[in-house]
Scaffold this motif. Structure first.
Motif, PDB file in Angstrom:
ATOM      1  N   GLN A  25      -5.220   2.163   7.171  1.00 30.72           N
ATOM      2  CA  GLN A  25      -5.437   0.803   7.646  1.00 30.72           C
ATOM      3  C   GLN A  25      -5.020   0.650   9.107  1.00 30.72           C
ATOM      4  O   GLN A  25      -5.671  -0.054   9.880  1.00 30.72           O
ATOM      5  CB  GLN A  25      -4.649  -0.186   6.777  1.00 30.72           C
ATOM      6  N   LYS A  29       1.846   4.954   1.646  1.00 29.64           N
ATOM      7  CA  LYS A  29       1.959   5.307   3.063  1.00 29.64           C
ATOM      8  C   LYS A  29       0.629   5.803   3.603  1.00 29.64           C
ATOM      9  O   LYS A  29       0.238   5.466   4.732  1.00 29.64           O
ATOM     10  CB  LYS A  29       3.037   6.370   3.262  1.00 29.64           C
ATOM     11  N   GLU A  74       2.839  -4.329   9.729  1.00 32.09           N
ATOM     12  CA  GLU A  74       1.810  -3.288   9.853  1.00 32.09           C
ATOM     13  C   GLU A  74       0.557  -3.810  10.545  1.00 32.09           C
ATOM     14  O   GLU A  74      -0.140  -3.048  11.228  1.00 32.09           O
ATOM     15  CB  GLU A  74       1.480  -2.740   8.467  1.00 32.09           C
ATOM     16  N   GLN A 103       6.147  -7.146   5.240  1.00 38.10           N
ATOM     17  CA  GLN A 103       5.854  -5.749   5.566  1.00 38.10           C
ATOM     18  C   GLN A 103       4.411  -5.617   6.036  1.00 38.10           C
ATOM     19  O   GLN A 103       4.114  -4.912   7.014  1.00 38.10           O
ATOM     20  CB  GLN A 103       6.091  -4.853   4.351  1.00 38.10           C
ATOM     21  N   SER A 104       3.499  -6.311   5.364  1.00 37.65           N
ATOM     22  CA  SER A 104       2.091  -6.287   5.760  1.00 37.65           C
ATOM     23  C   SER A 104       1.899  -6.873   7.152  1.00 37.65           C
ATOM     24  O   SER A 104       1.117  -6.353   7.956  1.00 37.65           O
ATOM     25  CB  SER A 104       1.249  -7.068   4.747  1.00 37.65           C
ATOM     26  N   TYR A 154       6.897   2.471   7.690  1.00 37.76           N
ATOM     27  CA  TYR A 154       6.548   2.337   6.285  1.00 37.76           C
ATOM     28  C   TYR A 154       7.779   1.984   5.455  1.00 37.76           C
ATOM     29  O   TYR A 154       8.804   2.653   5.523  1.00 37.76           O
ATOM     30  CB  TYR A 154       5.906   3.622   5.745  1.00 37.76           C
ATOM     31  N   LEU A 173       0.830  -1.197   0.000  1.00 35.76           N
ATOM     32  CA  LEU A 173       0.000   0.000   0.000  1.00 35.76           C
ATOM     33  C   LEU A 173       0.869   1.253   0.000  1.00 35.76           C
ATOM     34  O   LEU A 173       2.040   1.214   0.361  1.00 35.76           O
ATOM     35  CB  LEU A 173      -0.890   0.007   1.247  1.00 35.76           C
ATOM     36  N   SER A 203      -1.576   2.861   4.183  1.00 38.51           N
ATOM     37  CA  SER A 203      -1.108   2.100   5.347  1.00 38.51           C
ATOM     38  C   SER A 203      -1.517   2.769   6.648  1.00 38.51           C
ATOM     39  O   SER A 203      -1.932   2.098   7.612  1.00 38.51           O
ATOM     40  CB  SER A 203       0.414   1.945   5.302  1.00 38.51           C
TER      41      SER A 203
END
Length: 257
Positions: A38, A32, A87, A83-84, A123, A30, A35
């Motif tokens: 979310q 920034k 987050e 990375q997901s 991020y 995504l 993100s």
């Protein structure tokens, strides 16, 4: 000395952010702004969940994420899945940690203690701070687990509980050392939430989850074949199923406030 920092000498092959990928459940890579949006939605989702669980409502806890960095994980690092995951775990630190910081480790045959993830650096963290700098290797659990213990129990002792999310996609080569450590560390205020991702068999982690003779049951395990197909609500529910029970028992034994 358990610390093993294997930095790459050549960073010319740095990975750049790719286009968004839509999986069955979670969109990867995504922007920034997306993100951050979310993140706010996930904070609300998690807060609502914790309100309904006595031991989690108002809980203060340090939160750690320990990520497998073995060679078999390469695709998941490069396609945005890891990375997901970072987050998606960050709201747990926002919920429980006074500083809203997520402590982060990666491991293979050795490990690296990477420090803390927060709103200022989350991020693109994988592409900027992990992939260009460290080489992947084999899979050993005990060294990184001992360093988590070192940080929370020896270096920065606290009456707070410590919640460690430990994510791996395969079997380890140091089962006896890990089993012995898990039994010994049960007398200290660390709860280990193991998560197996991918289609591997996790017989050892299932046995470790049910390890007998511990001072307190200090671990849980579940498997997700595809972490991207699990909704945030389901992920938080599964991550926080056993932790409240450990909190209750640890308080009875005077391990935490």
């Amino acid at each position: 000395m358990f610390f093993w920092n294997k930095k790459k000498s050549d960073t010319t092959n740095q990975v750049t952010q790719t286009q968004p990928i839509q999986s069955a459940g979670i969109t990867l890579n995504l922007s920034k702004e997306e993100s951050l949006l979310q993140l706010d939605l996930r904070k609300k989702e998690l807060s609502d969940f914790c309100l309904g669980v006595n031991e989690l409502n108002g809980l203060r806890s340090r939160v750690a994420l320990v990520l497998d960095y073995s060679g078999s994980m390469e695709r998941l690092y490069k396609n945005g899945t890891v990375q997901s995951v970072i987050e998606r775990i960050m709201p747990i630190a926002s919920q429980f940690d006074d500083n809203a910081e997520l402590d982060l480790w990666i491991f293979e045959s050795g490990f690296v203690r990477l420090g803390s993830i927060n709103l200022n650096n989350f991020y693109g963290y994988v592409n900027q701070e992990i992939l260009p700098k460290y080489r992947m290797g084999g899979t050993k659990y005990s060294y990184v687990m001992k360093d988590v213990y070192k940080k929370y129990i020896q270096e920065d002792e606290s009456t707070l509980p410590n919640y460690v999310i430990f994510i791996t996609d395969g079997d380890n080569f140091d089962k006896s050392e890990t089993t012995s450590f898990m039994s010994d560390v049960a007398r200290h205020p660390i709860f280990w939430q193991f998560v197996g991702i991918g289609g591997a068999y996790f017989d050892y982690l299932e046995r470790l989850d049910d390890l007998r003779g511990r001072y307190i049951d200090n671990a849980d395990f579940f498997q997700l074949n595809d972490v991207n197909k699990v909704s945030d609500k389901e992920l938080y529910k599964r991550l926080l199923t056993e932790y409240p029970h450990w909190i209750k028992e640890a308080r009875k034994k005077g391990m935490i406030k």
